[in-house]
Design a protein around this motif. Structure first.
Motif, PDB file in Angstrom:
ATOM      1  N   VAL A 102      19.308  44.093 -45.956  1.00 21.46           N
ATOM      2  CA  VAL A 102      20.411  43.137 -45.964  1.00 21.46           C
ATOM      3  C   VAL A 102      20.047  41.994 -45.029  1.00 21.46           C
ATOM      4  O   VAL A 102      19.759  42.212 -43.860  1.00 21.46           O
ATOM      5  N   GLN A 103      20.060  40.801 -45.570  1.00 24.58           N
ATOM      6  CA  GLN A 103      19.764  39.630 -44.752  1.00 24.58           C
ATOM      7  C   GLN A 103      21.067  39.048 -44.224  1.00 24.58           C
ATOM      8  O   GLN A 103      22.032  38.883 -44.958  1.00 24.58           O
ATOM      9  N   LEU A 104      21.057  38.737 -42.943  1.00 22.69           N
ATOM     10  CA  LEU A 104      22.227  38.151 -42.302  1.00 22.69           C
ATOM     11  C   LEU A 104      21.797  36.867 -41.618  1.00 22.69           C
ATOM     12  O   LEU A 104      20.874  36.887 -40.805  1.00 22.69           O
ATOM     13  N   GLN A 105      22.450  35.786 -41.934  1.00 25.98           N
ATOM     14  CA  GLN A 105      22.066  34.480 -41.401  1.00 25.98           C
ATOM     15  C   GLN A 105      23.213  33.929 -40.572  1.00 25.98           C
ATOM     16  O   GLN A 105      24.179  33.396 -41.128  1.00 25.98           O
ATOM     17  N   ALA A 106      23.088  34.041 -39.268  1.00 27.58           N
ATOM     18  CA  ALA A 106      24.147  33.602 -38.354  1.00 27.58           C
ATOM     19  C   ALA A 106      23.892  32.185 -37.868  1.00 27.58           C
ATOM     20  O   ALA A 106      22.743  31.765 -37.709  1.00 27.58           O
ATOM     21  N   VAL A 150      25.672  36.220 -46.001  1.00 22.56           N
ATOM     22  CA  VAL A 150      24.913  37.302 -46.624  1.00 22.56           C
ATOM     23  C   VAL A 150      24.453  36.794 -47.982  1.00 22.56           C
ATOM     24  O   VAL A 150      25.244  36.725 -48.920  1.00 22.56           O
ATOM     25  N   PRO A 151      23.203  36.422 -48.130  1.00 22.07           N
ATOM     26  CA  PRO A 151      22.750  35.794 -49.375  1.00 22.07           C
ATOM     27  C   PRO A 151      22.843  36.699 -50.599  1.00 22.07           C
ATOM     28  O   PRO A 151      23.113  36.230 -51.695  1.00 22.07           O
ATOM     29  N   GLU A 152      22.609  37.997 -50.410  1.00 24.39           N
ATOM     30  CA  GLU A 152      22.643  38.900 -51.554  1.00 24.39           C
ATOM     31  C   GLU A 152      24.085  39.204 -51.936  1.00 24.39           C
ATOM     32  O   GLU A 152      25.007  38.987 -51.174  1.00 24.39           O
ATOM     33  N   ASN A 153      24.240  39.767 -53.125  1.00 22.26           N
ATOM     34  CA  ASN A 153      25.577  40.117 -53.607  1.00 22.26           C
ATOM     35  C   ASN A 153      25.971  41.503 -53.097  1.00 22.26           C
ATOM     36  O   ASN A 153      26.354  42.373 -53.870  1.00 22.26           O
ATOM     37  N   THR A 154      25.856  41.684 -51.781  1.00 20.42           N
ATOM     38  CA  THR A 154      26.183  42.969 -51.166  1.00 20.42           C
ATOM     39  C   THR A 154      27.217  42.823 -50.076  1.00 20.42           C
ATOM     40  O   THR A 154      27.450  43.735 -49.302  1.00 20.42           O
ATOM     41  N   PHE A 155      27.816  41.660 -50.002  1.00 17.35           N
ATOM     42  CA  PHE A 155      28.702  41.330 -48.893  1.00 17.35           C
ATOM     43  C   PHE A 155      29.828  42.337 -48.718  1.00 17.35           C
ATOM     44  O   PHE A 155      30.182  42.710 -47.597  1.00 17.35           O
TER      45      PHE A 155
END
Length: 120
Positions: A1-5, A23-28
């Motif tokens: 999971v990528q997280l961009q703060a 969260v770029p992926e559709n996993t938010f």
């Protein structure tokens, strides 16, 4: 999971800032999410968390009444609105996602930190 703060900065005591975590992926919506912070020379500590549905929140005592966590599912973004900042809020803030189901939670995935510095 990528997280961009993002959203940190240098502010004066009493000012406000809003942190964002994308969260770029559709996993938010699959994870419990929240914010942690690490002040210089200290361990990383929990700040605020929100359940998958957004219906439950939990805050550290030190930020209750001043910080507000929220989620925008359409934008896949977690926010931390920080008001009335004080010197003790100076820290690197981290966005985290967890596989657990209760608040507060232990992060399983971490974004890069964003620096918040509060000056007098």
């Amino acid at each position: 999971v990528q997280l961009q703060a993002s959203g940190g900065g240098l502010v004066q005591a009493g000012d406000s800032l809003r942190l964002s975590c994308v969260v770029p992926e559709n996993t938010f919506s699959l994870y419990i999410m929240g914010w942690f912070r690490q002040a210089p020379g200290q361990e990383r500590t929990f700040v605020a968390g929100m359940s998958r549905s957004g219906g439950d929140t939990f805050y550290a005592d030190s930020v209750k009444g001043r910080f507000t966590i929220s989620r925008d599912y359409a934008k896949r973004t977690l926010y931390l609105q920080m008001n009335n900042l004080n010197l003790e809020d100076t820290a690197v803030y981290y966005c985290a996602a967890g596989r657990g189901w209760s608040l507060p939670f232990e992060g399983d995935y971490w974004g890069h930190g964003t620096q918040v510095t509060v000056s007098s």
